[in-house]
Design a protein around this motif. Structure first.
Motif, PDB file in Angstrom:
ATOM      1  N   GLY A  44       0.828  -1.196   0.000  1.00  0.00           N
ATOM      2  CA  GLY A  44       0.000   0.000   0.000  1.00  0.00           C
ATOM      3  C   GLY A  44       0.863   1.247   0.000  1.00  0.00           C
ATOM      4  O   GLY A  44       2.098   1.181   0.026  1.00  0.00           O
ATOM      5  N   LEU A  45       0.197   2.413  -0.007  1.00  0.00           N
ATOM      6  CA  LEU A  45       0.953   3.669  -0.059  1.00  0.00           C
ATOM      7  C   LEU A  45       1.907   3.802   1.118  1.00  0.00           C
ATOM      8  O   LEU A  45       3.070   4.156   0.948  1.00  0.00           O
ATOM      9  N   ALA A  46       1.420   3.528   2.323  1.00  0.00           N
ATOM     10  CA  ALA A  46       2.261   3.704   3.513  1.00  0.00           C
ATOM     11  C   ALA A  46       3.444   2.741   3.482  1.00  0.00           C
ATOM     12  O   ALA A  46       4.593   3.130   3.720  1.00  0.00           O
ATOM     13  N   ASP A  47       3.178   1.470   3.169  1.00  0.00           N
ATOM     14  CA  ASP A  47       4.274   0.511   3.109  1.00  0.00           C
ATOM     15  C   ASP A  47       5.195   0.795   1.926  1.00  0.00           C
ATOM     16  O   ASP A  47       6.405   0.531   1.982  1.00  0.00           O
ATOM     17  N   GLY A  48       4.640   1.314   0.832  1.00  0.00           N
ATOM     18  CA  GLY A  48       5.469   1.671  -0.314  1.00  0.00           C
ATOM     19  C   GLY A  48       6.440   2.781   0.028  1.00  0.00           C
ATOM     20  O   GLY A  48       7.618   2.742  -0.349  1.00  0.00           O
ATOM     21  N   VAL A  49       5.957   3.787   0.768  1.00  0.00           N
ATOM     22  CA  VAL A  49       6.847   4.870   1.199  1.00  0.00           C
ATOM     23  C   VAL A  49       7.904   4.336   2.149  1.00  0.00           C
ATOM     24  O   VAL A  49       9.072   4.731   2.094  1.00  0.00           O
ATOM     25  N   ARG A  50       7.496   3.414   3.002  1.00  0.00           N
ATOM     26  CA  ARG A  50       8.477   2.806   3.922  1.00  0.00           C
ATOM     27  C   ARG A  50       9.542   2.052   3.131  1.00  0.00           C
ATOM     28  O   ARG A  50      10.731   2.103   3.462  1.00  0.00           O
ATOM     29  N   ALA A  51       9.134   1.351   2.078  1.00  0.00           N
ATOM     30  CA  ALA A  51      10.107   0.638   1.238  1.00  0.00           C
ATOM     31  C   ALA A  51      11.039   1.618   0.536  1.00  0.00           C
ATOM     32  O   ALA A  51      12.253   1.382   0.445  1.00  0.00           O
ATOM     33  N   MET A  52      10.484   2.744   0.035  1.00  0.00           N
ATOM     34  CA  MET A  52      11.337   3.741  -0.606  1.00  0.00           C
ATOM     35  C   MET A  52      12.308   4.360   0.399  1.00  0.00           C
ATOM     36  O   MET A  52      13.462   4.645   0.065  1.00  0.00           O
ATOM     37  N   THR A  53      11.844   4.552   1.636  1.00  0.00           N
ATOM     38  CA  THR A  53      12.725   5.072   2.677  1.00  0.00           C
ATOM     39  C   THR A  53      13.850   4.085   2.967  1.00  0.00           C
ATOM     40  O   THR A  53      15.011   4.475   3.160  1.00  0.00           O
ATOM     41  N   GLN A  54      13.519   2.793   2.977  1.00  0.00           N
ATOM     42  CA  GLN A  54      14.550   1.770   3.165  1.00  0.00           C
ATOM     43  C   GLN A  54      15.574   1.815   2.041  1.00  0.00           C
ATOM     44  O   GLN A  54      16.786   1.748   2.291  1.00  0.00           O
ATOM     45  N   LEU A  55      15.104   1.919   0.813  1.00  0.00           N
ATOM     46  CA  LEU A  55      16.038   1.977  -0.313  1.00  0.00           C
ATOM     47  C   LEU A  55      16.947   3.188  -0.202  1.00  0.00           C
ATOM     48  O   LEU A  55      18.147   3.112  -0.486  1.00  0.00           O
ATOM     49  N   SER A  56      16.372   4.316   0.203  1.00  0.00           N
ATOM     50  CA  SER A  56      17.178   5.523   0.366  1.00  0.00           C
ATOM     51  C   SER A  56      18.227   5.334   1.465  1.00  0.00           C
ATOM     52  O   SER A  56      19.383   5.734   1.317  1.00  0.00           O
ATOM     53  N   GLU A  57      17.818   4.710   2.560  1.00  0.00           N
ATOM     54  CA  GLU A  57      18.764   4.464   3.657  1.00  0.00           C
ATOM     55  C   GLU A  57      19.860   3.514   3.208  1.00  0.00           C
ATOM     56  O   GLU A  57      21.038   3.691   3.557  1.00  0.00           O
ATOM     57  N   LEU A  58      19.496   2.500   2.421  1.00  0.00           N
ATOM     58  CA  LEU A  58      20.499   1.571   1.896  1.00  0.00           C
ATOM     59  C   LEU A  58      21.485   2.289   0.988  1.00  0.00           C
ATOM     60  O   LEU A  58      22.698   2.027   1.034  1.00  0.00           O
ATOM     61  N   ASP A  59      20.983   3.214   0.161  1.00  0.00           N
ATOM     62  CA  ASP A  59      21.876   3.972  -0.717  1.00  0.00           C
ATOM     63  C   ASP A  59      22.835   4.840   0.088  1.00  0.00           C
ATOM     64  O   ASP A  59      24.026   4.949  -0.232  1.00  0.00           O
ATOM     65  N   GLU A  60      22.316   5.473   1.140  1.00  0.00           N
ATOM     66  CA  GLU A  60      23.174   6.322   1.980  1.00  0.00           C
ATOM     67  C   GLU A  60      24.236   5.483   2.689  1.00  0.00           C
ATOM     68  O   GLU A  60      25.394   5.900   2.803  1.00  0.00           O
ATOM     69  N   LEU A  61      23.840   4.319   3.172  1.00  0.00           N
ATOM     70  CA  LEU A  61      24.816   3.441   3.828  1.00  0.00           C
ATOM     71  C   LEU A  61      25.888   2.978   2.846  1.00  0.00           C
ATOM     72  O   LEU A  61      27.074   2.905   3.201  1.00  0.00           O
ATOM     73  N   ALA A  62      25.465   2.661   1.620  1.00  0.00           N
ATOM     74  CA  ALA A  62      26.447   2.234   0.619  1.00  0.00           C
ATOM     75  C   ALA A  62      27.452   3.346   0.339  1.00  0.00           C
ATOM     76  O   ALA A  62      28.652   3.089   0.178  1.00  0.00           O
ATOM     77  N   GLU A  63      26.982   4.592   0.310  1.00  0.00           N
ATOM     78  CA  GLU A  63      27.900   5.710   0.099  1.00  0.00           C
ATOM     79  C   GLU A  63      28.846   5.874   1.283  1.00  0.00           C
ATOM     80  O   GLU A  63      30.040   6.118   1.116  1.00  0.00           O
ATOM     81  N   GLN A  64      28.316   5.710   2.494  1.00  0.00           N
ATOM     82  CA  GLN A  64      29.171   5.811   3.677  1.00  0.00           C
ATOM     83  C   GLN A  64      30.227   4.712   3.683  1.00  0.00           C
ATOM     84  O   GLN A  64      31.387   4.946   4.019  1.00  0.00           O
ATOM     85  N   LEU A  65      29.836   3.501   3.300  1.00  0.00           N
ATOM     86  CA  LEU A  65      30.788   2.396   3.278  1.00  0.00           C
ATOM     87  C   LEU A  65      31.808   2.540   2.159  1.00  0.00           C
ATOM     88  O   LEU A  65      32.924   2.025   2.260  1.00  0.00           O
ATOM     89  N   SER A  66      31.445   3.247   1.093  1.00  0.00           N
ATOM     90  CA  SER A  66      32.392   3.424  -0.013  1.00  0.00           C
ATOM     91  C   SER A  66      33.587   4.275   0.394  1.00  0.00           C
ATOM     92  O   SER A  66      34.683   4.118  -0.140  1.00  0.00           O
ATOM     93  N   GLN A  67      33.366   5.201   1.362  1.00  0.00           N
ATOM     94  CA  GLN A  67      34.446   6.085   1.839  1.00  0.00           C
ATOM     95  C   GLN A  67      35.120   6.813   0.674  1.00  0.00           C
ATOM     96  O   GLN A  67      36.330   7.069   0.717  1.00  0.00           O
ATOM     97  N   SER A  68      34.341   7.142  -0.355  1.00  0.00           N
ATOM     98  CA  SER A  68      34.927   7.717  -1.561  1.00  0.00           C
ATOM     99  C   SER A  68      34.714   9.223  -1.668  1.00  0.00           C
ATOM    100  O   SER A  68      35.153   9.835  -2.633  1.00  0.00           O
ATOM    101  N   TYR A  69      34.077   9.825  -0.678  1.00  0.00           N
ATOM    102  CA  TYR A  69      33.820  11.254  -0.734  1.00  0.00           C
ATOM    103  C   TYR A  69      34.883  11.999   0.088  1.00  0.00           C
ATOM    104  O   TYR A  69      35.531  11.408   0.961  1.00  0.00           O
ATOM    105  N   PRO A  70      35.102  13.281  -0.194  1.00  0.00           N
ATOM    106  CA  PRO A  70      36.155  14.029   0.521  1.00  0.00           C
ATOM    107  C   PRO A  70      35.908  14.032   2.033  1.00  0.00           C
ATOM    108  O   PRO A  70      34.783  14.233   2.487  1.00  0.00           O
ATOM    109  N   GLY A  71      36.976  13.809   2.775  1.00  0.00           N
ATOM    110  CA  GLY A  71      36.880  13.831   4.233  1.00  0.00           C
ATOM    111  C   GLY A  71      36.186  12.625   4.836  1.00  0.00           C
ATOM    112  O   GLY A  71      35.763  12.674   5.998  1.00  0.00           O
ATOM    113  N   ALA A  72      36.055  11.530   4.084  1.00  0.00           N
ATOM    114  CA  ALA A  72      35.335  10.354   4.573  1.00  0.00           C
ATOM    115  C   ALA A  72      36.053   9.741   5.774  1.00  0.00           C
ATOM    116  O   ALA A  72      37.278   9.670   5.816  1.00  0.00           O
TER     117      ALA A  72
END
Length: 652
Positions: A297-325
Motif C-alpha cells: 500500500g501507499l504507507a508501506d510503499g513509502v516505507r520501502a522507498m525510505t529503506q532503499l534511500s537508507e540503503l543507498d546512503e549506507l552504501a555511500e558511507q561504506l564506499s568512503q569515496s567522498y572528501p573527508g570520509a
C-alpha cells in the motif's frame, strides 16, 4: 527495584561491548606491511585492509555487497499497487452486492440503479468518483464504499506522517476534521518560517502542543520538523515516480475521495510544495523498479522507498569515496536496522581497527601529510619476516640459529626460555623467579624447579661486523614479482641485526639507474617505478664507503640482483646506461669489487633468475672478489641472505 546486595542483568547499551575481545592488530599490521612492501602506499594499503576486512570482521566491500543484496531483495519481492488493488477489490464487492439486490427488485428504481452501475467507467478512480453520490441500498455496498474512503485517507496520511497510524484511533468525521486542522496549521507554520517570522520557536511550540500526537519524533526545532517531513514527502514522491503513468493518474484521482473530503488532498499537495521549496536537496526525482508479487500500500510503499534511500546512503558511507570520509561517518543504527546487529559490530570493529592503528603508533602522518608506517609497525613486520626466515632455515639445515644470540661469547644482558639443545649458561635469578611466580600462581607451597622455569642467558660474539645489503630496485624486480621477497629479506635481516647483533652496523643500499642509502621505512614504503638501469657499480661504491666508516668491524657485502649491470657512475656523478652492458660498465663494476677485496670484504651475490649472461657475470664477480654466488628461489631469498650473514658470524 533491586534489593541491597542483589544484581539485575539486561542488555548492554551505551557503547562498544565491554566483553568483546580486543582488536587484533598483529594480523592487521602484517597485512598492511604485505601490501606496502608490494608497492602500495600506506594510505591505500590501509584502505584496502578496511575494504577486505580481517578474519574477525568482514570488510567494507562485504558489507556493501550485503546492502545491495538487501536492496535487490526488496525490489524483487514487492510491487507498489497494493492500495489500488485493495480499492478495486472493495469496489467490485460493493458493485456486485448492488447488482444482486437490483436484480431481485422488480421496481423501476432498481432498473435505474442497474443502468447507473452498467455505465460505470472501467477505471477504478473514475468509478469511485461516479459513485460519490450513489444511493447505496445494500450494507455491503455502503460499508465497502466508506472503507474505500477511509483506506485512501489513512494511506495518504500514513505515507506522510510516521505517527499517523497511532494518532488516528478511529475514522470518524471528527478525526478527519482534526487531521484537516493539523494540516492547515502545519502549512501556516511552514509559511511563517519561509517568510522569516521571528517568533517561529513560539509558533512551533504551540503547534506541537496542539498536534504533537502526530509527531512521535518530537522535533525540537523547525528545521528538525522540516527534515522529517521532507524525507517522508520525498520518499512518497519517489514511490509515485516508480509507478506507471496509469497508476499515478489513478491515485491522483482517488486522493480526492480520501475521507470523502477533497480538502485533505489539497492540504497535502500544498504541504508537498512547501517542503520541496524548503528542502530542494532531497531526492524528489529518482525512481526504483519493483517487480515482485507482494503488493504494498501507499504507507508501506513509502516505507520501502525510505529503506532503499537508507540503503543507498549506507552504501555511500561504506564506499568512503567522498572528501573527508571517515569510518565514524557510518550510521551504525541504520546499518543494524538493515543488516542486523552483526553488521553493526563488524563496522564498529573496522572503525576501532583504524583508530587503534593510529592510537597505538602503528601508522602516522609524515611531514608531507602522507600516511606511513611507524618504527613500531616496522619492528612488528620485521619480527614476522624474521620468524618466517628462521623457520625456513631450521627446515633446511636443522640448526637453530634463531634462538642463539651468538654461538658463544659474552652475555648480552637479556634472557630467554630454555629449549632442548641449548648450551648457553642458565640465568639463575630469572629461573628462580619463574619458579616462585609459578608456585604462587598455583596457591603457594614449596618451590620446586620445573623445566618450563629454566631461562638461559643470551650471548653474542663481541666481534663487530659492518654489513652492506645492496638490493636491486630496477623495474625488472617489480615486473618479475621479486619486489615483495626483496623487502621481506631486508626486514628480516634488519630485525635480526637490531635485536640479536646490536653491535653490527647494517647499511641498506638500493640501486636502479642510481644507488642511494635508505632507511628501512623508506625501503618498505618504496613504490616500483619504471627506470632503466642496474647500477651495481654505484651500489658497491656506497657499500665500500659504509665499510670504511667501520674499520674495526669485519666487512660484509650482500648484493641482491636479477640483472647484469647496465649502468655505471662517471666521475662527474652522472650515470651512464647501456644495453647490452658496455665494456666500460663491466670494467667499472669489477674495479669496485676489487676495491672491496682490498679491504677484506666478504662478498656474496644473490642471483635471482636464470639468465645465462647474468649467471656468467655474477660468477665472475664472486671469483674476482673472493666471494660466492647463491641462486635461491624467491621463497628462499630471505633464508639465503640471513643464513649467509649468520655463516659469516660463525666464521668470526
Amino acid at each position: 527495584m533491586s534489593l541491597p546486595g542483589s544484581y539485575s542483568y539486561g542488555p548492554y547499551h551505551g557503547g562498544p561491548d565491554p566483553l568483546a575481545p580486543p582488536t587484533d592488530l598483529r594480523e592487521a599490521v602484517d597485512e598492511l606491511g604485505r601490501d606496502v612492501m608490494s608497492g602500495a602506499s600506506p594510505r591505500s594499503a590501509l584502505d584496502e585492509l578496511l575494504r577486505r576486512g580481517t578474519r574477525s570482521a568482514p570488510g567494507l566491500d562485504e558489507l556493501t555487497r550485503r546492502l545491495w543484496q538487501r536492496r535487490a531483495e526488496i525490489q524483487r519481492r514487492h510491487r507498489l499497487d497494493g492500495t489500488l488493488q485493495e480499492v478495486r477489490r472493495l469496489l467490485d464487492e460493493a458493485v456486485a452486492a448492488e447488482r444482486r439486490a437490483a436484480f431481485a427488485d422488480p421496481s423501476e428504481d432498481a432498473r435505474f440503479r442497474e443502468a447507473v452501475l452498467d455505465a460505470l467507467p472501467s477505471g477504478t478512480a473514475s468509478a469511485v468518483s461516479e459513485l460519490a453520490d450513489y444511493d447505496w441500498t445494500t450494507d455491503t455496498g455502503r460499508e465497502n464504499y466508506e472503507r474505500i474512503r477511509e483506506l485512501l485517507g489513512r494511506q495518504l496520511l500514513q505515507s506522510r506522517f510516521e505517527g499517523m497510524k497511532e494518532a488516528l484511533r478511529s475514522t470518524s468525521r471528527a478525526d478527519a476534521e482534526r487531521v484537516e486542522r493539523m494540516l492547515a496549521d502545519l502549512n501556516a507554520l511552514l509559511a511563517a518560517h519561509a517568510q522569516g517570522f521571528g517568533d517561529i520557536d513560539r509558533r512551533l511550540a504551540e503547534f506541537l502542543r496542539r498536534h504533537g500526537e502526530f509527531f512521535p519524533e518530537q522535533p525540537r526545532t523547525i528545521d528538525e520538523l522540516i527534515d522529517v517531513l521532507a524525507a517522508r514527502a520525498a520518499a512518497a514522491q519517489r514511490m509515485l515516480n516508480s509507478m506507471t503513468p496509469e497508476q499515478r493518474r489513478e491515485l491522483a484521482e482517488l486522493s480526492g475521495q480520501a475521507f470523502g473530503d477533497p480538502r485533505l488532498a489539497q492540504r497535502l499537495g500544498e504541504l508537498d510544495d512547501r517542503l520541496r521549496a524548503l528542502r530542494p536537496g532531497q531526492d524528489w526525482t529518482s525512481s526504483a523498479r519493483f517487480r515482485g508479487d507482494d503488493p504494498l500500500g501507499l504507507a508501506d510503499g513509502v516505507r520501502a522507498m525510505t529503506q532503499l534511500s537508507e540503503l543507498d546512503e549506507l552504501a555511500e558511507q561504506l564506499s568512503q569515496s567522498y572528501p573527508g570520509a571517515r569510518l565514524e561517518d557510518i550510521d551504525l543504527g541504520a546499518l543494524e536496522r538493515q543488516l542486523g546487529p552483526a553488521a553493526a559490530v563488524a563496522a564498529r570493529r573496522l572503525s576501532e581497527l583504524e583508530r587503534e592503528l593510529r592510537g597505538r603508533g602503528l601508522v602516522e602522518r609524515g611531514p608531507d601529510g602522507s600516511l606511513r608506517l611507524t618504527p613500531t609497525a616496522l619492528r612488528r613486520l620485521g619480527e614476522t619476516a624474521l620468524a618466517d626466515v628462521l623457520r625456513s632455515l631450521r627446515g633446511r639445515t636443522g640448526r637453530r640459529d634463531t634462538t642463539s644470540a651468538g654461538a658463544a661469547g659474552e652475555p648480552t644482558g637479556s634472557t630467554r626460555a630454555w629449549h632442548f639443545g641449548d648450551t648457553e649458561p642458565w640465568a639463575v635469578s630469572r629461573t628462580v623467579r619463574n619458579a616462585v611466580l609459578r608456585t604462587a600462581a598455583r596457591g603457594g607451597g614449596g618451590v620446586r624447579l620445573d623445566v618450563t622455569d629454566v631461562a638461559v642467558a643470551e650471548t653474542e660474539h663481541r666481534a663487530r661486523a659492518a654489513v652492506a645489503l645492496c638490493v636491486d630496485t630496477s623495474w625488472s624486480m617489480v615486473a618479475e614479482g621479486r619486489w615483495l621477497p626483496m623487502k621481506r629479506t631486508a626486514l628480516a635481516l634488519h630485525q635480526l641485526v637490531s635485536t640479536r647483533f646490536r653491535g653490527d652496523a647494517l647499511h641498506l643500499v638500493t640501486f636502479g639507474r642510481y644507488a642511494r642509502p635508505v632507511e628501512l621505512g623508506e625501503l618498505i614504503g618504496m613504490e616500483g617505478t619504471w627506470e632503466q638501469g642496474t647500477n651495481a657499480h654505484h651500489a658497491l661504491l656506497l657499500a665500500e664507503r659504509h665499510l670504511r666508516r667501520h674499520p674495526d668491524a669485519q666487512p660484509v657485502v650482500l648484493l641482491v640482483t636479477d640483472g647484469e649491470p647496465t649502468a655505471h657512475l662517471e666521475s662527474d656523478g652522472v650515470a651512464e646506461f647501456d644495453y647490452p652492458p658496455s665494456p666500460r660498465t663491466l670494467g667499472t663494476t669489477l674495479s669496485a669489487v676489487d676495491r672491496l677485496a682490498r679491504i677484506g670484504a666478504a662478498l656474496t651475490v644473490f642471483r635471482l633468475g636464470d639468465d645465462p649472461r647474468l649467471a656468467s657475470f655474477v660468477d665472475l664477480l664472486a671469483r674476482r672478489g673472493g666471494g660466492r654466488v647463491v641462486a635461491p628461489d624467491l621463497g628462499g631469498l630471505g633464508a639465503a641472505v640471513v643464513g649467509d650473514y649468520l655463516r659469516h658470524r660463525r666464521r668470526r
